[in-house]
Structures are given as structure tokens and as C-alpha cells.
Design a protein around this motif. Structure first.
Motif, PDB file in Angstrom:
ATOM      1  N   LEU A 157       0.197  25.567 -62.016  1.00 55.24           N
ATOM      2  CA  LEU A 157       1.083  26.513 -61.334  1.00 55.24           C
ATOM      3  C   LEU A 157       2.066  25.792 -60.410  1.00 55.24           C
ATOM      4  N   PRO A 158       3.255  26.314 -60.278  1.00 50.80           N
ATOM      5  CA  PRO A 158       4.213  25.767 -59.314  1.00 50.80           C
ATOM      6  C   PRO A 158       3.849  26.251 -57.904  1.00 50.80           C
ATOM      7  N   ILE A 159       4.431  25.591 -56.921  1.00 49.22           N
ATOM      8  CA  ILE A 159       4.183  26.010 -55.546  1.00 49.22           C
ATOM      9  C   ILE A 159       5.007  27.268 -55.256  1.00 49.22           C
ATOM     10  N   SER A 160       4.382  28.306 -54.769  1.00 42.35           N
ATOM     11  CA  SER A 160       5.117  29.530 -54.447  1.00 42.35           C
ATOM     12  C   SER A 160       5.534  29.518 -52.986  1.00 42.35           C
ATOM     13  N   VAL A 161       4.613  29.161 -52.129  1.00 46.76           N
ATOM     14  CA  VAL A 161       4.911  29.166 -50.702  1.00 46.76           C
ATOM     15  C   VAL A 161       4.379  27.862 -50.137  1.00 46.76           C
ATOM     16  N   SER A 162       5.194  27.257 -49.301  1.00 46.34           N
ATOM     17  CA  SER A 162       4.708  26.074 -48.608  1.00 46.34           C
ATOM     18  C   SER A 162       5.254  26.139 -47.202  1.00 46.34           C
ATOM     19  N   GLN A 163       4.401  26.259 -46.243  1.00 46.09           N
ATOM     20  CA  GLN A 163       4.919  26.370 -44.892  1.00 46.09           C
ATOM     21  C   GLN A 163       3.921  25.899 -43.847  1.00 46.09           C
ATOM     22  N   GLU A 164       4.450  25.707 -42.642  1.00 44.49           N
ATOM     23  CA  GLU A 164       3.584  25.299 -41.557  1.00 44.49           C
ATOM     24  C   GLU A 164       3.409  26.502 -40.635  1.00 44.49           C
ATOM     25  N   HIS A 165       2.238  26.587 -40.076  1.00 39.27           N
ATOM     26  CA  HIS A 165       1.914  27.756 -39.287  1.00 39.27           C
ATOM     27  C   HIS A 165       1.161  27.278 -38.059  1.00 39.27           C
ATOM     28  N   SER A 166       1.498  27.885 -36.903  1.00 37.77           N
ATOM     29  CA  SER A 166       0.786  27.462 -35.689  1.00 37.77           C
ATOM     30  C   SER A 166      -0.512  28.247 -35.571  1.00 37.77           C
ATOM     31  N   LEU A 167      -1.527  27.571 -35.108  1.00 38.78           N
ATOM     32  CA  LEU A 167      -2.797  28.245 -34.886  1.00 38.78           C
ATOM     33  C   LEU A 167      -2.881  28.648 -33.428  1.00 38.78           C
ATOM     34  N   ASN A 168      -3.570  29.731 -33.160  1.00 34.07           N
ATOM     35  CA  ASN A 168      -3.754  30.072 -31.757  1.00 34.07           C
ATOM     36  C   ASN A 168      -4.936  29.278 -31.200  1.00 34.07           C
ATOM     37  N   PRO A 169      -4.940  29.091 -29.909  1.00 29.16           N
ATOM     38  CA  PRO A 169      -5.951  28.208 -29.302  1.00 29.16           C
ATOM     39  C   PRO A 169      -7.388  28.656 -29.600  1.00 29.16           C
ATOM     40  N   GLN A 170      -7.614  29.944 -29.709  1.00 33.32           N
ATOM     41  CA  GLN A 170      -8.980  30.408 -29.999  1.00 33.32           C
ATOM     42  C   GLN A 170      -9.430  29.903 -31.361  1.00 33.32           C
ATOM     43  N   GLY A 171      -8.509  29.961 -32.303  1.00 25.58           N
ATOM     44  CA  GLY A 171      -8.818  29.502 -33.649  1.00 25.58           C
ATOM     45  C   GLY A 171      -9.182  28.026 -33.634  1.00 25.58           C
ATOM     46  N   SER A 219      -4.952  38.593 -61.600  1.00 27.64           N
ATOM     47  CA  SER A 219      -4.047  37.664 -60.926  1.00 27.64           C
ATOM     48  C   SER A 219      -4.748  36.913 -59.788  1.00 27.64           C
ATOM     49  N   ILE A 220      -4.622  35.590 -59.819  1.00 28.19           N
ATOM     50  CA  ILE A 220      -5.350  34.741 -58.872  1.00 28.19           C
ATOM     51  C   ILE A 220      -4.375  34.085 -57.887  1.00 28.19           C
ATOM     52  N   TYR A 221      -4.833  33.928 -56.657  1.00 25.40           N
ATOM     53  CA  TYR A 221      -4.046  33.212 -55.648  1.00 25.40           C
ATOM     54  C   TYR A 221      -4.805  31.953 -55.255  1.00 25.40           C
ATOM     55  N   LEU A 222      -4.094  30.854 -55.230  1.00 24.26           N
ATOM     56  CA  LEU A 222      -4.727  29.596 -54.823  1.00 24.26           C
ATOM     57  C   LEU A 222      -4.048  29.090 -53.553  1.00 24.26           C
ATOM     58  N   VAL A 223      -4.844  28.590 -52.621  1.00 23.71           N
ATOM     59  CA  VAL A 223      -4.286  28.131 -51.358  1.00 23.71           C
ATOM     60  C   VAL A 223      -4.860  26.776 -51.000  1.00 23.71           C
ATOM     61  N   GLU A 224      -3.967  25.880 -50.595  1.00 16.94           N
ATOM     62  CA  GLU A 224      -4.434  24.650 -49.963  1.00 16.94           C
ATOM     63  C   GLU A 224      -4.054  24.758 -48.500  1.00 16.94           C
ATOM     64  N   CYS A 225      -5.002  24.526 -47.627  1.00 11.59           N
ATOM     65  CA  CYS A 225      -4.731  24.724 -46.201  1.00 11.59           C
ATOM     66  C   CYS A 225      -5.230  23.489 -45.454  1.00 11.59           C
ATOM     67  N   LYS A 226      -4.276  22.767 -44.847  1.00  8.55           N
ATOM     68  CA  LYS A 226      -4.654  21.592 -44.057  1.00  8.55           C
ATOM     69  C   LYS A 226      -4.486  21.946 -42.594  1.00  8.55           C
ATOM     70  N   ILE A 227      -5.530  21.751 -41.843  1.00 14.11           N
ATOM     71  CA  ILE A 227      -5.458  22.111 -40.437  1.00 14.11           C
ATOM     72  C   ILE A 227      -5.666  20.884 -39.575  1.00 14.11           C
ATOM     73  N   ASN A 228      -4.763  20.721 -38.637  1.00 10.53           N
ATOM     74  CA  ASN A 228      -4.957  19.670 -37.646  1.00 10.53           C
ATOM     75  C   ASN A 228      -5.214  20.344 -36.313  1.00 10.53           C
ATOM     76  N   THR A 229      -6.411  20.182 -35.806  1.00 11.74           N
ATOM     77  CA  THR A 229      -6.756  20.942 -34.602  1.00 11.74           C
ATOM     78  C   THR A 229      -6.127  20.348 -33.352  1.00 11.74           C
ATOM     79  N   SER A 230      -5.768  19.061 -33.387  1.00  5.64           N
ATOM     80  CA  SER A 230      -5.182  18.523 -32.163  1.00  5.64           C
ATOM     81  C   SER A 230      -3.735  18.996 -31.996  1.00  5.64           C
ATOM     82  N   SER A 231      -3.027  19.206 -33.099  1.00  4.77           N
ATOM     83  CA  SER A 231      -1.668  19.724 -32.965  1.00  4.77           C
ATOM     84  C   SER A 231      -1.630  21.241 -33.163  1.00  4.77           C
ATOM     85  N   ALA A 232      -2.783  21.833 -33.470  1.00  2.00           N
ATOM     86  CA  ALA A 232      -2.893  23.263 -33.703  1.00  2.00           C
ATOM     87  C   ALA A 232      -1.932  23.747 -34.783  1.00  2.00           C
TER      88      ALA A 232
END
Lengths: 452, 838
Positions: free
Chosen positions: B736-750, B794-807
């Protein structure tokens, strides 16, 4: 994809060093050498051909005492890199005629030239001696073949046997003969390495022949060649059941290979029909065919070992070797070894009367008996008696503490498998064209062991 | 002019730095630079040779740069080549001087001799100096269009070199597109092969930032490209064939006809004399047939003979590489190789790294029919002069005993080992007998009779001593002098250096005491006293614990220390099955030789052609590593070689499986992986709790904590019981091609809540988003999620990389149905942003 290639001498000096990608830090050769030299503190285990230090993968093969090394950080195919290293050694040998430290040092500029064409930015471009000829301009500086270490089994043809031209296998593919013109000739060597394990009662436990048909062509114009093998040759023993089935066909004359593989230049169009291989041999040395056989064959030597206790701290070992091949054939450079009990302090030897060209030794450090014979004529028998003295009283079974007996030898013009090159046909350019053809057989011991 | 005699010696590193020689060379080069005298080229050759020989042995000759360049104005091609070699080596460190060479290299790039053009272009692109790239683009462009294939071949590699010096320049000049065109149209196969190598490198590295590149990377393994290349495979050099086969192994054929077409086409590659070609072909065969159990098995049968031939031909190094692969296959499907066991017998002259592999293979293939012969053979090795191998052989006999039902004869052999009176043999055999007794207590009578005769003074190795002591404690009722031997050992407490042995001694004395109190009382007192005074924390603690326990209640102490035991049925495996599968996925790579998946020995950017599977592999580690830690702790506290009972084993496997198991079905294609079903049941549970977190979130919001407001969930409904097996996931992720690729900020609780990957898994499950693999450690985590649209496939696939120090969370989404990708993305982000709220 590799990052660096280098050749180290036995002492660890860089003879050739080429960095293709600049990804591996500079000191890699020293890191490698130290690791190989001190793999395990007790020095008992040798370093495997592939290992990883700090994320760098080191590959090496040993050729005539030199270390051919490649490094990379990438998770590549190990057999690709090891095969490549071996091939680089072969290409260099094709060019230099003789491969050893001396010839490499004298010709390192030529070697760099070759390396630049063989690999670009870590990727293999070509290893064909043939293709490389058009890119490589340095003339090889030929070194003296006198102090030659044998590179491969075919090298034995250079010793003694007068029927063989002495310089053949050491001739560079690019250098001309002293006379100025090239001699038209082609060599086909059938080299077989045999492994046999005898049980203590003399039965054959396992046996295998690993053979290679090796070719080296000095023919100009690359004519097509046809190589005919035994017509009754068959390949592949019934799969599923054990390949060690000794009831099959011994004596019927048919040669049954378990399996074989071929050089890429070989065409098998008529192989199924008449067992003929067709090929246009590229320059340089290459294996036309590798084969493997577990069909029963007659082992060339029988080994008899007798150990008798002779008092509390003494024993006598009697070793008898019988050569079970025709008397027209002579085996040479035979060495017999036998580990003795750890508490052996002394061994005295007694050879048969009139023995010539035989040596005996007791290696104190690793408690091993060594018996060397220059030659053994087919049909003959040789015996060695050794009196052992021990530092402690015997208790238990002495045979559990000694042996097994192992043997190495070379038998020219003999092959255990009976695979033959029936004829070697060269496509004719003219009526007067009649190049020299050499078809040579040799059998060597790989692992030849008799348990006691 | 004669060179100084001294420098004619063959160089070696033991010589001094060679300063004076370098100065000498400098003067001589200067004199020759302007000269046009006849024979000057020969003198130059000699000098150049000397320079290069110094370079080789590591003497710094970069100070000669100017003189070398001055001397390089020549038509002698050998001289030119030496000069190029020199320049390539030192340009990087001397950018200003490198500029001097540009002129003559550029001129040579236009030479009428294609050889010179090629050589010059290769040198020009090997300078590795960033501010010179502008001079490189022009010659490369014309090199790619050159009518000579040698020049094109060099130019293609030049493009790759340029990419490594300055990726932007390379991409801006649109070189990748040119290479792609060449790859599909050039008549010369080496040009094609180089294009393929270059594009794989370029697009793999671009793919992380550019969607287009990752699409282009996918097209390399699309049907048209693969079939175009496959149809030409026999024209390629053997090395290029390997490259191509590696690519084909990643291709996912549309149907079984395609699979058979490819296999028929490649069948004769299995007879190639080059082992690398054969292994690459085998990889293709194995990968293609993974889902076809019976064909897969046929493949094993088919590749057996070629592999065995490769093992026995060629140099020892080459055969080692092949043997490692054979080892992997034997361990995967031992029954297929069980009749070939004689091939795995060791030869006396083989290096120990080969023997070790063979011993493991012999252990694996042992079954009812061949065990007798294999064990007989192994017993021969036990008397071997090579002591490490003798030890391994005895261990192998033990392992076979533990996996067989009919151990009668083997036990006899093991007991014979004990009588051989070689220290190391006795030591190894004791450890084995101990393990054997834990599995087959019925043999205790025979074993104890022999073990009883062994004097503890002859046993020095800690492991063996511990084993002997364990048996003394466990079977003290059957061994007459057990209490006295233990007493003797206790008296020498201070001479016992191994804490492991002292721990065992404490326990054994306790056990003996429960069975024969009057005789052991003295030894127990001494042991406890010595233990309490011990400097080793664990020994001290155990002694104190036993002491208090006895003080409290002797019969409870007995129930704690010496409860009735269940015979152990299964050995804890050293490698988890995920790791083994990962190694199998990386067939024909170093992973097989090292017996480790690539993430364990290689950094991310160097993993080469196995990129994707590695990402998944990396993730399973998180769980694996923690599991190891736990196990290590346990070992510290108790037996060194822990035998887990079945239930225990299943438990630990379950734990390490958590969400990441990848049990690729070998001969059972239909089996849905354990993880998937587990995930399913987990999701059932968490579904019940869905109301919980949402409700509390609402309350938090009411309290006005000033948190970033989560976007309202859109009307996309997900199937809360979606199931996807890892293999399909991998396949889809590739396709599959990439449909969405973006960066997202996490809230401090997360961020605060994300101490371990598992926390987020459960949270996302409650939103009907399942995790298929996860891993990492603070601050970097990585997850692969999937979800399925309710009542649709229909299936959705997600790769999610989280860096907790930069949130920050880096999210890549691939979907079957492009229309709903935005909705899903919003839904995913909204679920993610709720993470961390109670």
C-alpha cells in the motif's frame, strides 16, 4: 555490498588496502587481526570466517597463508562475500601466475588496478578474468616459482612427474612465454577429496567423495570445448531414503553421483543424452563441475591398529597401512597421526627393516605420534611399531585414551569414483591447430580416519 | 637518479613513520613534474608505486598532493590510474587541493578513449568533497548517456556516490528517474544491475521523508519490473543474479501460477557452482511457498542435495556459510533431514565452529530410528582430543536423551561417561544426569548408584559440583553417606568460591535434613552458620530465610524447600520462536550465521534489503528483552539452567507474545497466530471498559484543566474484533502507498503514562485499534497498529513512532480504502490524544 577490502600477511601487515565507501573506521585491519589472533584465550578455537565487532562485520578467507578480508556494516549475504573473496584471490592468481606474499607485494599496483574494476563503491562489477583483461594495463612482475607454496591440489603436478609441464599452473593469463609466443594448451584436472571413517573393527562407517573438474585454458580465440564423461554416469540417488545405501550397484561399473553443480559457462544441452558438457572456457582457472558421491568405493588404504599393554606403565602400538590400489600407481606425501594417552612420556619407534623415506616423531606437546612416508607403491604394506612409556599406571581401557588414527595422502593418476573424462574435443580452427590437452587425475585425503 | 637504497626494502609497519622518505619523494616528484625527457614515465611509475605502497601501509603521504597532481599530466594509463587511486584516497582530507584535480579529471571525462572517460568519471565521483559536487553533475549526466557501456556503468555508480555526498544535488538533477529509465531499457546487464543497486539505496533512504520515493521503492518489486528482470536473468553476471534474486524474494506474486512460473524459471539456478546464487535462489523458493505447505516441503526436499554439495565443495569458509543455512533449515524441519544424519558427522580436521553447528544438527535430527547410531557417534567425540568439542558432544547426548522417549540406552552411555575418569567428561555428565533426573525420576535408582561413587573431591567445576550437590540433597534417602558428604562439603565452606555451589549446598543440606534429621543436624547447623556469615548477599539471604523458616515451623519449611516435584516435561528454549522466524525471514544474510535477527547486531540504516521485516522484528524485542531480564533474575536466585515445566513455559511465552508474536505457520498455513487470537480476546475485555475512560475524560474536561481539546470522533465505525495475521500485515504494508504521514504532539499526560509500550496498546484497543507489534524503550517507542472498518473488509495500517522526550508522535497511515483515510486519521489521533487520562 562491502565497505573495505584488504589483504593481510601472516604477521598482520597490510599488503593491499582498499576502502570503497568510507563507512568503517580506519583501524579496521588492526581490530580484525587482533580479533583473529586472539579469538579465544586458550588459542584452541580458531576464529570463524565471519564475525562482528562494534557493528562492523568482518569476513575473511585464508589463501596460501594470507588473509583476504572484507568489511561491511550492512547485513549482507555471507556466502556472497566469502565467495567473492575467494574469487578475488583466484583472479589475482590468474594474473600473477603465482599467488603468495612476495608476488602480491611486487605487484600491488596491478592488484589495485584489478580491485578498482572488480568492485565499485562496494558493489561487485565483474570477477571474470576474461572481461578484466581489457581494463587492466599493468604487466605482472613474475616471481620465482621455486619457493612456491602449493595453492591447490593441482599444484602437485609440478613436483616430480615429468609428464607434466612444470610451469603450466603457474603461468599468468596475461604474461607471454619467454619465447614471446603463447603456447596453446588446456588443462583439465579431476581432483577428488575422499573422506572415510572406519570403525574399530574395520567396517566403513561413512564415506564420501567430493570432486571437482577444474579447467584452465590458454587457448586463443576461445574455441568451444566438448567434455565427455562416463556414459553410464547418473545423477541423484533416490531421494527420501538414506543416501548411504551400500547394497546399491558397487561393482556394476556405473558411477552414481549424489549431486553436482556446474560453472555458468557450461551448457548441458546434450548432457542427458550422451553425458557431454559443452562450454566456451573463459580465461583463468575455474571449476567446470563440482560433484559429490556417497556410493560405495574401494578405499585406497586400510589401516590396522593394535595396542597391547606391556606391563603397568608400558604399551606397544602397531600400525599397519596396506595400499589397496594397482601397483602401477604410487601415492606420495603420506602422513599418519595418532593421539596417544595424555600420560605418555616417551615413545620409541621401530620401522620395518629396509624402510626408506620414512620419518617418525612423538610430539611431546600434544602427545601425538606422527609417521611420514614419502611414497607408497600400490599393493604394498608398511608397519610401524611404537613402544610407549607412561607416567602413571594404566587403569581402564587404553583404547579410550588414544586414537583415532588419521591419515593424509595424495595419489596422482588415481580417482576413487571412476568418473572419467572420456574425451576432450576442441572446436577446430584449422587442420594444423592441435593444442596440448592435459587431462589429469588426483585423489587426496580429506578426512581419512580409523577408530581404534 | 637512483632512489635511496633504504627505501627499496619491502615496507612493513615496523618501520618508522617514513618522514624523510616522504620528503625525498617530494623532491624527486618535483624534478620529474616538468620533465619531458624520454623514459620519464618509467621513473614516474617507480615513484608513484612507492607513494602508493606507503599509503597502503598507513604512512601519511598526503603532503605530496600538489606534486602528484603536477606529475599526472601524462598519457600513460598506468600512471593515470595510480594517480586517481592516490587522489581518491586523500581528496576528502584536502578539499582545497582536490580542486586542483578537477580540471584534469573533467578534461579526461571528455577523452575519446572510453576507458579514460570511465576512469576519470569514477575518480571524479570518488573525491567525496561536498563543495565540488557542482563539477560532478555535468560529467555524470553525459556519462549516463555515453554510448559506451563501461562509461554508463561507472556513471550509474557515480550517481550513487553523488547521492551520498549530497543527496539534494542528486535528486535535484533528477538522476533517480534517469537511472530508472536506464534500468528498464539499457542493453548492458551490468548497467541494469548497477541501476538496481543504486536505486535501492537511494529510494530506501529517501522513503523515510518522501512519499514519492517510497512509492518508487515499491515499484521495484512490482510485477512488471520483476518479470522484466527475471526474463533477462541468465544474461546477468552471477553477482548481479544474486542482487536480482534478493529483490525477487521480496516480491509477492498474485497467484500460484506466478509462483510456479518463477520457480520453474529459476530451477536451474540451484545447480550453479556459486553458492551465493544457490542460496539466493533458495530464499526465493522458501519465501514464495510459505503459504503452500506441501510445496514448501517439496522445496526442502529439492534443496537438500544442492546444499550438501555446496557444503562439501569449495573452501572451508564458503562451506561454513552454507552450513549455517543448512543448520537453520535442519532446526526448522528436522524430520526432513533425519535420514541424512551421517552428513552431519564431524570430521577430525574441521574447525570447531563447524563442529559445533554439526553437533546441533545431529541433536535436532535424532529420532527413534537413528538415535542409536547418532549417540554412538557422539560418544566417539566425547573421547576427542579437542576438549571443547568433547564437552559439546556430551551435552548433545544429554539433549537427545531429554527429547527422546526411549532413553534406556542413552542413560547407560551417560553413566559410562561418569566412569571415564576424565574431569571434564565427569563434569558435563553430572550436569546432564541431574537434568535427566528432573525429567525422568524413574531412572534415579540406576543413576544414583553411579553418582554415589563419584568423590566430590574430583569435581571442581561449579556447575558440575552444584549438580552433584543437588542430587545429594534430592536423593539423600537413597544415598547412604549423603549427610556425611554434605557435612564434609560444609566444613570446607570457605574454600568454595562459587556462590552458586554454596546456594545449592544450603538447599541440599535442608532437603537432607528433612529426610534424615538426626544425621544431618550437625551439617545443617554448620551450613546455616556459615551461610549467615557469608559475604555474598544471596547466600546470606537464603541462609537467613531458611533459618527463620525453620524457627517458625519445620513442617512448613519442608513444604517450602522440598515440596513434591512434577517431572519437568519441556526444556526452556534459548531462542523464542519469534526470533527464529525473524532469522528465517532474513535467510541468506548474516543473521543466519550469527543466529540473531539483524536488529541485534546492525544499526537501522545498515540493515540492507530486509528493512521492513526488521522494523517489525525490532519491535518484538521490547517484550523479549524484559523477559530476559526477568529470566536472568530468576537464574540468579536459583538454578543456572532452569527447566521450566510446561505450564510455566506457556506462561512466559504468553507474556513475550503480548501483541507481537509472529509465529509464521511453517506447515500449517491456516493457523491464525496466537497473538492475533490473544489480541482478540483482550479486545473483548477492553471493550467492556470503553465507557470508563471516555466518561472520565469528559470529567477532566469539565474541570477545565486547559488541555488541548481532543477533536470529536468522526462517524467512522471500526470493527472492535478485527483480526489480522502478521504476514498479511507485512504484505499489505509493502504494497500500500502512504495515505497520511504527519507529526503530532502528545499531551504531557500521555507522555507520562507511556512508561512501557503495553500501556498504549491497551488504550488503543479500547478504541478498536489493535496493535500487531510494538517495542522500544524510553524515550523511543514504536508501534504498528491496524484497524478494520466495521462491516467491511477495508483495513487501516498505522506506524506510530513516539518520542517521549520531545512529546512527538510520527504517524504513517496506509489504508485499503483511500476515501476514508482522513476520517481514520482523525479518529486515530483523537484516540491517541486521549491516552494518559484516567
Amino acid at each position: 555490498m562491502i565497505s573495505q577490502f584488504f589483504v593481510l600477511s601472516q604477521r598482520g601487515d597490510n599488503i593491499v588496502f582498499r576502502d570503497y565507501r568510507g563507512e568503517v573506521p580506519k583501524g579496521s585491519a588492526e581490530i580484525f587481526f587482533r580479533k583473529v589472533k586472539f579469538w579465544k584465550e586458550d588459542g584452541q578455537e580458531e576464529a570463524p570466517p565471519v564475525f562482528n565487532v562494534d557493528g562492523v562485520n568482518y569476513f575473511h578467507v585464508k589463501v596460501v597463508g594470507l588473509l583476504f578480508v572484507a568489511t561491511t556494516r550492512v547485513n549482507v549475504s555471507p556466502s556472497l562475500v566469502l565467495e567473492l573473496l575467494q574469487r578475488i584471490a583466484r583472479v589475482i592468481k590468474d594474473y600473477l601466475g603465482i599467488l603468495n606474499e612476495d608476488s602480491l607485494r611486487k605487484n600491488f599496483v596491478l592488484v589495485y588496478e584489478l580491485l578498482d574494476e572488480v568492485i565499485d563503491f562496494g558493489y561487485v562489477q565483474t570477477t571474470s578474468t576474461e572481461l578484466l583483461k581489457s581494463y587492466v594495463f599493468n604487466e605482472p612482475i613474475v616471481v620465482d616459482a621455486g619457493r612456491l607454496q602449493p595453492l591447490n591440489p593441482a599444484a602437485i603436478f609440478m613436483q616430480g612427474t615429468k609428464r607434466m609441464p612444470g610451469t603450466a599452473v603457474t603461468k599468468s593469463v596475461v604474461a607471454n612465454e619467454p619465447g614471446g609466443r603463447k603456447r596453446e594448451e588446456i588443462f583439465v584436472d579431476i581432483i577428488e577429496k575422499i573422506s572415510v571413517t572406519f570403525s574399530s573393527s574395520g567396517y566403513i562407517l561413512t564415506s564420501e567423495i567430493d570432486g571437482t573438474i577444474q579447467m584452465k585454458s590458454y587457448l586463443t580465440g576461445n574455441p568451444e570445448i566438448r567434455l565427455a564423461l562416463n556414459e553410464d554416469l547418473s545423477i541423484g540417488r533416490g531421494s527420501g531414503r538414506s543416501v548411504y545405501d551400500y547394497r546399491s550397484s558397487y561393482g556394476s561399473g556405473a558411477v552414481i553421483l549424489d549431486d553436482c553443480n556446474f560453472h555458468e559457462s557450461v551448457r548441458l544441452d546434450s548432457f542427458d543424452l550422451d553425458r557431454t558438457l559443452t562450454l566456451v572456457p573463459p580465461d583463468g582457472e575455474f571449476p567446470v563441475m563440482n560433484y559429490r558421491l556417497t556410493q560405495e568405493f574401494k578405499p585406497p588404504f586400510r589401516i590396522n591398529t593394535l595396542i597391547e599393554e606391556a606391563g603397568a606403565v608400558k604399551a606397544e602400538v602397531i600400525l599397519k597401512i596396506s595400499a589397496e590400489f594397482p601397483s602401477s600407481i604410487t601415492a606420495n606425501t603420506i602422513a599418519v597421526q595418532m593421539p596417544l594417552p595424555k600420560y605418555t612420556t616417551r615413545a620409541t619407534f621401530e620401522l620395518e627393516p629396509g624402510a626408506i623415506g620414512q620419518t617418525t616423531d612423538f610430539k611431546e606437546a600434544n602427545k601425538r605420534l606422527e609417521w611420514g612416508l614419502k611414497k607408497i607403491v600400490g599393493g604394498s604394506e608398511h608397519t610401524l611399531r611404537a613402544k610407549l612409556t607412561f607416567s602413571q599406571e594404566l587403569h581402564g581401557n587404553i583404547t579410550k585414551e588414544a586414537g583415532p588414527v588419521s591419515m593424509t595422502f595424495t595419489i596422482p593418476m588415481y580417482n576413487a569414483s571412476r568418473l572419467q573424462v572420456k574425451y576432450l574435443q576442441i572446436a577446430k580452427k584449422s587442420n594444423t591447430y592441435n593444442p596440448y590437452r592435459w587431462v589429469r587425475y588426483v585423489t587426496q585425503a580429506n578426512s581419512y580416519v580409523a577408530r581404534i | 637518479m637512483a632512489p635511496p637504497a633504504q627505501s627499496q626494502r619491502s615496507p612493513s609497519p615496523s618501520q618508522p613513520s617514513g618522514k624523510s622518505e616522504v620528503t625525498d619523494l617530494k623532491t624527486q616528484l618535483r624534478q620529474l613534474a616538468g620533465s619531458r625527457a624520454p623514459g620519464v614515465d618509467d621513473s614516474k611509475r617507480e615513484l608513484f608505486k612507492k607513494v602508493i605502497s606507503y599509503m597502503t601501509i598507513g604512512i601519511d603521504v598526503s603532503s605530496l598532493f600538489g606534486e602528484m597532481v603536477m606529475c599526472s599530466a601524462t598519457s600513460d594509463i598506468v600512471l593515470k590510474k595510480m594517480c586517481y587511486l592516490y587522489v581518491g584516497n586523500y581528496a576528502k582530507g584536502n578539499p582545497e587541493l582536490a580542486l586542483l584535480t578537477i580540471n584534469f579529471l573533467q578534461r579526461d571525462c571528455k577523452d575519446e578513449d572510453p576507458m579514460i572517460r570511465g576512469l576519470a568519471l569514477r575518480s571524479l565521483s570518488s573525491l567525496r568533497v561536498e563543495n565540488l559536487v557542482e563539477y560532478l553533475v555535468g560529467p555524470l549526466g553525459s556519462g549516463l548517456k555515453d554510448n559506451n557501456s563501461y562509461v554508463r556503468m561507472v556513471a550509474v555508480m557515480g550517481v550513487l556516490k553523488l547521492y551520498h555526498i549530497s543527496a539534494a544535488t542528486c535528486v535535484d538533477a533528477d538522476f533517480p528517474a534517469t537511472l530508472k529509465h536506464l534500468m528498464l531499457h539499457d542493453p548492458d546487464t551490468q548497467v541494469v544491475a548497477n541501476c538496481l543497486s543504486a536505486l535501492q539505496e537511494i529510494w530506501s533512504s529517501e522513503a523515510s521523508t518522501s512519499e514519492e520515493a517510497s512509492r518508487e521503492k515499491e515499484t521495484l518489486i512490482s510485477k512488471p519490473v520483476i518479470f522484466y528482470l527475471l526474463n533477462r536473468i541468465k544474461e546477468f553476471s552471477e553477482w548481479a543474479q544474486c542482487l536480482l534474486l534478493e529483490l525477487v524474494a521480496k516480491y509477492v506474486p498474485a497467484d500460484s501460477n506466478e509462483i510456479f512460473d518463477i520457480m520453474n524459471l529459476l530451477e536451474d539456478r540451484l545447480q550453479h557452482a556459486n553458492g551465493a546464487v544457490v542460496l539466493a535462489t533458495i530464499k526465493v523458493f522458501l519465501q514464495l511457498t510459505l503459504s503452500m505447505a506441501d510445496v514448501h516441503q517439496e522445496v526442502y526436499e529439492r534443496i537438500k542435495a544442492p546444499l550438501l554439495t555446496l557444503v562439501s565443495s569449495g573452501s572451508p569458509e564458503q562451506s561454513y556459510a552454507v552450513l549455517s543455512h543448512l543448520h537453520l533449515l535442519v532446526l526448522r524441519a528436522p524430520y526432513i533431514f533425519s535420514s541424512d544424519y551421517k552428513h552431519f558427522y564431524c570430521q577430525y580436521n574441521e574447525p570447531s565452529y563447524v563442529k559445533k553447528l554439526k553437533l546441533e544438527m545431529l541433536t535436532a535430527v535424532a529420532n527413534e530410528t537413528n538415535t542409536y547410531e547418532i549417540v554412538t557417534e557422539l560418544c566417539e567425540y566425547a573421547a576427542n582430543v579437542d576438549i571443547p568439542i568433547a564437552r559439546e558432544s556430551i551435552r548433545a547426548v544429554g539433549k537427545i536423551a531429554l527429547q527422546q522417549y526411549d532413553v534406556n540406552a542413552i542413560v547407560d552411555r551417560l553413566l559410562q561417561f561418569l566412569e571415564m575418569e576424565k574431569d571434564y567428561v565427569t563434569a558435563e555428565a553430572l550436569v546432564l544426569v541431574k537434568d535427566l533426573l528432573r525429567k525422568y525420576p524413574q531412572w534415579s535408582h540406576d543413576c544414583i548408584a553411579v553418582v554415589g561413587n563419584i568423590s566430590s573431591k574430583n569435581v571442581q567445576e561449579p556447575k558440575a559440583k552444584a549438580a552433584l550437590i543437588w542430587m545429594l540433597g534430592e536423593y539423600s534417602q537413597d544415598m547412604n553417606d549423603a549427610p556425611y558428604i554434605l557435612e564434609g562439603l560444609t566444613e570446607n565452606w570457605d574454600d568454595e568460591h562459587s556462590a552458586e555451589v554454596r546456594l545449592h549446598l544450603l538447599t541440599a543440606v535442608m532437603k537432607c535434613f528433612f529426610k534424615r534429621p538426626p544425621e544431618t543436624q550437625k551439617a545443617l547447623g554448620a551450613a546455616l552458620a556459615a551461610g549467615l556469615a557469608d559475604f555474598h548477599q544471596d547466600v546470606h539471604d537464603r541462609a537467613l530465610f531458611y533459618y527463620r523458616l525453620l524457627q517458625y515451623n519445620v513442617s512448613i519449611a519442608e513444604r517450602v524447600v522440598n515440596p513434591p516435584k512434577q517431572p519437568v516435561s519441556v526444556f526452556a528454549d534459548t531462542h523464542s520462536s519469534e526470533i527464529k522466524d525473524r532469522i528465517f525471514d532474513e535467510f541468506n544474510s548474516l543473521s543466519v550465521v550469527y543466529q540473531k535477527p539483524s536488529y541485534m547486531f546492525t544499526d537501522k540504516e545498515h540493515r540492507g534489503p530486509f528493512e521492513f521485516s526488521d522494523e517489525l522484528g525490532n519491535l518484538s524485542i521490547g517484550a523479549e528483552a524484559t523477559n530476559d531480564v526477568v529470566r536472568a533474575n530468576r537464574v540468579e536466585a536459583n538454578d543456572q539452567d532452569l527447566l521450566l515445566s510446561t505450564s510455566e513455559k506457556e506462561e512466559s511465552r504468553g507474556a513475550s507474545n503480548n501483541g507481537s508474536a509472529y509465529s509464521a505457520p511453517l506447515y500449517d498455513a491456516s493457523s491464525v497466530s496466537a497473538a492475533a487470537s490473544q489480541a482478540q480476546s483482550d479486545s473483548l475485555i477492553s471493550n467492556l471498559e470503553v465507557a470508563g475512560p471516555q466518561a472520565s475524560f469528559a470529567i477532566d474536561d469539565l474541570l477545565g484543566l486547559g488541555l488541548p481539546a481532543a477533536p470529536a470522533p468522526p462517524p467512522l465505525k471500526l470493527n472492535s474484533r478485527a483480526v489480522l495475521d502478521p504476514a498479511t500485515f507485512q504484505q499489505k504494508w509493502r504494497q500500500l502507498p502512504i495515505s497520511v504521514s504527519q507529526e503530532h504532539s502528545l499531551n504531557p499526560q500521555g507522555v507520562a503514562a507511556l512508561t512501557a509500550p503495553q500501556a498504549l496498546l491497551r488504550h488503543m484497543q479500547s478504541h478498536s485499534i489493535q496493535c500487531i507489534a510494538s517495542g522500544g524503550q524510553s524515550p523511543n517507542f514504536k508501534f504498528f497498529f491496524f484497524a478494520q472498518k466495521a462491516e467491511e473488509s477495508s483495513i487501516y495500517l498505522v506506524e506510530c513512532k513516539i518520542n517521549t522526550s520531545s512529546a512527538k508522535a510520527q504517524i504513517t497511515i496506509k489504508v485499503d480504502d483511500q476515501n476514508t483515510s482522513q476520517e481514520f486519521s482523525t479518529l486515530f489521533l483523537s484516540a491517541l490524544s486521549k491516552f494518559g487520562f484516567p
